[in-house]
Each structure stands twice: as C-alpha cells, then as structure tokens.
Scaffold this motif. Sequence first.
Motif, PDB file in Angstrom:
ATOM      1  N   ALA A  58       0.721  -1.198  -0.103  1.00 40.18           N
ATOM      2  CA  ALA A  58      -0.025  -0.082   0.056  1.00 40.18           C
ATOM      3  C   ALA A  58       0.885   1.199  -0.001  1.00 40.18           C
ATOM      4  CB  ALA A  58      -0.778   0.047   1.204  1.00 40.18           C
ATOM      5  N   ARG A  60       1.513   4.827   1.523  1.00 45.94           N
ATOM      6  CA  ARG A  60       1.352   5.357   2.924  1.00 45.94           C
ATOM      7  C   ARG A  60       1.779   6.759   2.808  1.00 45.94           C
ATOM      8  NH1 ARG A  60      -1.073   2.470   6.354  1.00 45.94           N
ATOM      9  NH2 ARG A  60      -0.594   4.209   7.938  1.00 45.94           N
ATOM     10  N   ILE A  88      -3.291   5.953   4.515  1.00 47.12           N
ATOM     11  CA  ILE A  88      -3.046   5.698   3.260  1.00 47.12           C
ATOM     12  C   ILE A  88      -3.332   6.544   2.041  1.00 47.12           C
ATOM     13  CG2 ILE A  88      -3.437   3.297   4.046  1.00 47.12           C
ATOM     14  CD1 ILE A  88      -5.912   3.155   2.454  1.00 47.12           C
ATOM     15  N   ILE A  89      -2.765   6.362   0.959  1.00 49.42           N
ATOM     16  CA  ILE A  89      -3.126   7.029  -0.253  1.00 49.42           C
ATOM     17  C   ILE A  89      -4.041   5.900  -0.946  1.00 49.42           C
ATOM     18  CG2 ILE A  89      -2.612   8.265  -2.435  1.00 49.42           C
ATOM     19  CD1 ILE A  89       0.251   8.739  -1.064  1.00 49.42           C
ATOM     20  N   THR A  90      -5.227   6.378  -1.489  1.00 55.52           N
ATOM     21  CA  THR A  90      -6.126   5.310  -1.965  1.00 55.52           C
ATOM     22  C   THR A  90      -5.745   5.137  -3.623  1.00 55.52           C
ATOM     23  OG1 THR A  90      -7.601   6.789  -2.664  1.00 55.52           O
ATOM     24  CG2 THR A  90      -7.928   5.957  -0.478  1.00 55.52           C
ATOM     25  N   ALA A  91      -6.056   3.944  -4.349  1.00 58.79           N
ATOM     26  CA  ALA A  91      -5.795   4.097  -5.690  1.00 58.79           C
ATOM     27  C   ALA A  91      -6.401   5.055  -6.473  1.00 58.79           C
ATOM     28  CB  ALA A  91      -6.364   2.639  -6.180  1.00 58.79           C
ATOM     29  N   LYS A  92      -7.379   5.725  -5.942  1.00 61.28           N
ATOM     30  CA  LYS A  92      -7.816   7.022  -6.787  1.00 61.28           C
ATOM     31  C   LYS A  92      -7.280   8.241  -6.344  1.00 61.28           C
ATOM     32  CE  LYS A  92     -12.504   4.775  -7.191  1.00 61.28           C
ATOM     33  NZ  LYS A  92     -14.148   5.249  -6.979  1.00 61.28           N
ATOM     34  N   ARG A  96      -6.477   8.929   2.984  1.00 57.74           N
ATOM     35  CA  ARG A  96      -7.466   8.229   4.021  1.00 57.74           C
ATOM     36  C   ARG A  96      -6.790   8.251   5.308  1.00 57.74           C
ATOM     37  NH1 ARG A  96     -11.351   3.360   2.404  1.00 57.74           N
ATOM     38  NH2 ARG A  96     -12.467   5.272   1.441  1.00 57.74           N
ATOM     39  N   GLU A  98      -5.788   7.444   9.148  1.00 59.42           N
ATOM     40  CA  GLU A  98      -5.934   6.543  10.103  1.00 59.42           C
ATOM     41  C   GLU A  98      -5.962   7.149  11.397  1.00 59.42           C
ATOM     42  OE1 GLU A  98      -4.375   2.843   7.470  1.00 59.42           O
ATOM     43  OE2 GLU A  98      -2.971   3.391   9.085  1.00 59.42           O
ATOM     44  N   TRP A 116     -11.874   2.835   9.083  1.00 63.31           N
ATOM     45  CA  TRP A 116     -12.739   2.855   8.034  1.00 63.31           C
ATOM     46  C   TRP A 116     -13.465   1.659   7.856  1.00 63.31           C
ATOM     47  CZ3 TRP A 116     -13.392   7.359   5.704  1.00 63.31           C
ATOM     48  CH2 TRP A 116     -12.401   8.382   5.962  1.00 63.31           C
ATOM     49  N   SER A 117     -12.872   0.384   8.482  1.00 59.17           N
ATOM     50  CA  SER A 117     -13.504  -0.831   8.390  1.00 59.17           C
ATOM     51  C   SER A 117     -14.900  -0.827   8.777  1.00 59.17           C
ATOM     52  CB  SER A 117     -12.795  -1.891   8.716  1.00 59.17           C
ATOM     53  OG  SER A 117     -11.619  -1.997   7.958  1.00 59.17           O
ATOM     54  N   SER A 147      -4.092  16.772   0.729  1.00 63.47           N
ATOM     55  CA  SER A 147      -4.956  16.113  -0.215  1.00 63.47           C
ATOM     56  C   SER A 147      -5.004  16.404  -1.083  1.00 63.47           C
ATOM     57  CB  SER A 147      -6.260  15.919   0.557  1.00 63.47           C
ATOM     58  OG  SER A 147      -6.913  17.156   0.258  1.00 63.47           O
TER      59      SER A 147
END
Length: 255
Positions: A58, A60, A88-92, A96, A98, A116-117, A147
């Motif tokens: 991932a 980060r 984390i840095i999302t795929a988009k 995000r 934590e 987030w879960s 961001s």
Amino acid sequence: MKQLAVALLCGLSFSTFSAFSACAADIPPRVDISYSVTSGSLEAEMNDTLEIRQENGARRYAISSEGRAKGLLALTQPDSLVRDSEGIITAKGALRPERFSDQHGAKIPKVAIFDWSNKLLTLQHKRGEEKKALPADALDRLSLLYSFMFSPAPGKVINLHETDGRRLEVASYTVGKETLDTPMGKLETIVLTKRLEKEGDRDKKIWLAVDHHMLPVRVVSAEKLGIVTDQMVKKISYGETPKTPNTFSRAACNE
C-alpha cells in the motif's frame, strides 16, 4: 499552529486546477516546508514534513508539523505545538487518514482515530472520548492541506468533513486562483476559501502552489477567542525522487 482567513476570491479559472495536481509530475518521497507564522505582532515558525512510502503493498503517507513561538511570545509560550497525521493513499489518489494528533507542550493531546472498516471515528481529548459515524470524505487538519497533491478538487466547490481531534464539522470551500507574493517569489496558486454557513464557523483560506505539487504555501485562519494567524511559506525542500515504487507518477495516481 493556529491560522485564519480573510480575502476575496480572484477571477476563477478551474481548468487550471484540473490541469495541475501532484499527478502532473512525480511526487517526491519527502517534502519539507518551513513557514513563518504571524498573529498581530506575535511571531512563530513552523516546519512541516511529508513522507510517502510503500508498505505492505500500500502507498502510505505521514505528515508531521511542529510550530514554535519566537520573540516575546516564546517567553510565555515556550512549548511547541506538534501535529501528526498518517494513513494511506487510495488507488484514486485520495488521502485516507488513520490517526491524527494535536498536542501543545505537555497538555493532553487531541487525537482522532479513523476506523474505516467499521466507519467509526473516535475522538479523544481532555473532556474524554466520543465516537461518531465516520463520513467517507472525512479528513483531519493536516491531511486536508496536503490532500490536493494527489487529486484535484472536483469542481468549483469542495464539500467535506474536517476534524481537529475534538470535533467533526461539515466544511465547504469555494475554489479560485490568485498570484501570491511569498518569500519564494510570486507563485501561481489555487485558493480554497471556507464558506461561513452557520454561527460559530471560523474563517479559513488555503493557498496551494500550482508549480509545487499543490503544496499549501499559505494558510490564514481564525481560531477561538478571535485569534487570527497567517502561515506563510519560506522554503520548500524536496527529497530526491528514487527510481523505485516510492515514485508516484501520473500512472500511479490513476490506478
């Protein structure tokens, strides 16, 4: 440190924002930014560090920010103000977070934990702990500023939720552009101006440098007790971009 906003939007050209983001060029694995901070006649200095790394498959990020008073203010407030955000840095290309923390000297820190879960936000501060539903667009005070390195704003208005570790607020920003005079020279910037939509909302204005990966180069904001602070960039330093998965190109941002 504390910051505030007071300014008019300049002429709008949103094609500039969509054309430039961190994905327009490789993002270095480390960025260091030094700022001068003023509030009336009082002065402080602030240093931010952004680090990006690959970990367990991932992408980060980790942001740290330390502010310290100067001059006469340092005599009465010698403790530093330290803020940290990691996630984390999302795929988009979205940040995000934590965990976020905000601590002034030895005082009890304000902490936000993003689950987030389970879509749960836990806020910890001197008054105790509280849990809230976690909106999909939630950011903390630091991750908000950085961001836009990873994905451009989705139009003329940005709507999101923002937390400082004590409260979670709905925030709306209008998007404009401005040429900003700084100690680094004139910078073309995208400007985010917070809308004041209800009683108690505090001004904030954020300048993002188009030619510096949309990094925050000025933040002016209002805090409690009517304190207004102006955070202005002095210097930006980049870590060498390695030829490894730590290099996030346009292709990586568009995964």
